[in-house]
Design an enzyme around this catalytic site. Structure first.
Site, PDB file in Angstrom:
ATOM      1  N   TYR A 178       0.664  -1.195   0.035  1.00  0.00           N
ATOM      2  CA  TYR A 178       0.049  -0.065   0.021  1.00  0.00           C
ATOM      3  C   TYR A 178       0.754   1.230  -0.136  1.00  0.00           C
ATOM      4  O   TYR A 178       0.474   2.120  -0.864  1.00  0.00           O
ATOM      5  CB  TYR A 178      -0.857   0.021   1.064  1.00  0.00           C
ATOM      6  CG  TYR A 178      -1.945   1.087   1.341  1.00  0.00           C
ATOM      7  CD1 TYR A 178      -2.622   1.726   0.392  1.00  0.00           C
ATOM      8  CD2 TYR A 178      -1.514   2.073   2.444  1.00  0.00           C
ATOM      9  CE1 TYR A 178      -3.334   2.823   0.673  1.00  0.00           C
ATOM     10  CE2 TYR A 178      -2.169   3.364   2.534  1.00  0.00           C
ATOM     11  CZ  TYR A 178      -3.028   3.776   1.583  1.00  0.00           C
ATOM     12  OH  TYR A 178      -3.963   4.789   1.881  1.00  0.00           O
TER      13      TYR A 178
ATOM     14  N   GLU B 177     -10.885   4.967   5.501  1.00  0.00           N
ATOM     15  CA  GLU B 177     -10.518   5.903   6.636  1.00  0.00           C
ATOM     16  C   GLU B 177     -11.476   6.182   7.780  1.00  0.00           C
ATOM     17  O   GLU B 177     -10.913   5.998   8.653  1.00  0.00           O
ATOM     18  CB  GLU B 177      -9.810   7.287   5.697  1.00  0.00           C
ATOM     19  CG  GLU B 177      -8.839   7.060   4.991  1.00  0.00           C
ATOM     20  CD  GLU B 177      -7.392   6.618   5.515  1.00  0.00           C
ATOM     21  OE1 GLU B 177      -7.378   6.611   6.925  1.00  0.00           O
ATOM     22  OE2 GLU B 177      -6.405   6.349   4.865  1.00  0.00           O
TER      23      GLU B 177
ATOM     24  N   TRP C  64      -4.582   0.944  10.727  1.00  0.00           N
ATOM     25  CA  TRP C  64      -4.810   0.877   9.303  1.00  0.00           C
ATOM     26  C   TRP C  64      -4.728  -0.494   8.804  1.00  0.00           C
ATOM     27  O   TRP C  64      -4.923  -1.356   7.938  1.00  0.00           O
ATOM     28  CB  TRP C  64      -3.927   1.771   8.517  1.00  0.00           C
ATOM     29  CG  TRP C  64      -4.025   1.748   7.121  1.00  0.00           C
ATOM     30  CD1 TRP C  64      -2.869   1.718   6.305  1.00  0.00           C
ATOM     31  CD2 TRP C  64      -5.271   2.189   6.355  1.00  0.00           C
ATOM     32  NE1 TRP C  64      -3.689   1.744   4.881  1.00  0.00           N
ATOM     33  CE2 TRP C  64      -5.075   2.148   4.961  1.00  0.00           C
ATOM     34  CE3 TRP C  64      -6.488   2.565   6.696  1.00  0.00           C
ATOM     35  CZ2 TRP C  64      -5.914   2.538   4.117  1.00  0.00           C
ATOM     36  CZ3 TRP C  64      -7.571   2.930   5.835  1.00  0.00           C
ATOM     37  CH2 TRP C  64      -7.102   2.811   4.414  1.00  0.00           C
TER      38      TRP C  64
END
Length: 187
Positions: A16, A38, A46
């Protein structure tokens, strides 16, 4: 060159970081996806969200904005029950709420991307941090964006989430100046 330390040894996080994070996007579907993910992260890591990303894509038909805007309460309950998503009801409902808000913006502006990028004059904010400790959790820009998104009915878009979103979609480049992925170092 020293790269950003936050992905650590996690392959998904590293991929990512290397291919998406802080890379400018104007793709409406991707912008909506990252806004939803998010928001799902609020209070979590995350790493957890990325581990569930494929389940989110399956549940929300690859974050199809029209599909998400039309979800019923029953469909959301089914997603909560049958998919490997974060089970927080408010976060799941925010996908529908935010899809509807995106559609309203798309009809008011030339698109969701144009609306978002208007906050930076159409250009990415490219920072030159020397260490991870310098990277802020929020900024004046994220506070301004958060306030406007909330005014338009978006949910789970506080200033910290808004800042993470700005990074995610490349409106802000917070790669360390020594990271090969920093805008100034990409070939």
């Amino acid at each position: 060159m020293a790269q950003c330390a936050w992905p650590k040894d996690d392959e998904r996080m590293q991929a990512y970081h290397d291919t998406e994070w802080c890379r400018p996007s104007r793709d409406e579907r991707y912008l909506f996806e990252m806004l939803c993910l998010e928001g799902a992260q609020a209070g979590l890591s995350w790493q957890i969200v990325l581990s569930k990303r494929d389940s989110y894509k399956d549940a929300f038909r690859n974050f199809d904005i029209d599909y998400c805007a039309d979800l019923t309460d029953e469909a959301l309950a089914g997603i909560k029950e049958n998919y490997g998503v974060i089970k927080h009801g408010g976060k799941l409902e925010s996908v529908r709420t935010n899809a509807r808000a995106v559609k309203a913006i798309q009809s008011e502006f030339t698109g969701f991307a144009d609306y978002l990028w208007s906050f930076t004059g159409g250009k990415a904010v490219i920072n030159e941090w020397q260490s991870d400790e310098q990277v802020p959790a929020q900024s004046e820009l994220s506070v301004k964006l958060s306030k406007d998104l909330k005014k338009r009915g978006f949910k789970f878009v506080g200033p910290v989430t808004a800042y993470s979103f700005l990074q995610a979609v490349g409106m802000v480049d917070d790669h360390l100046i020594t990271c090969p992925c920093h805008t100034g170092n990409r070939k």
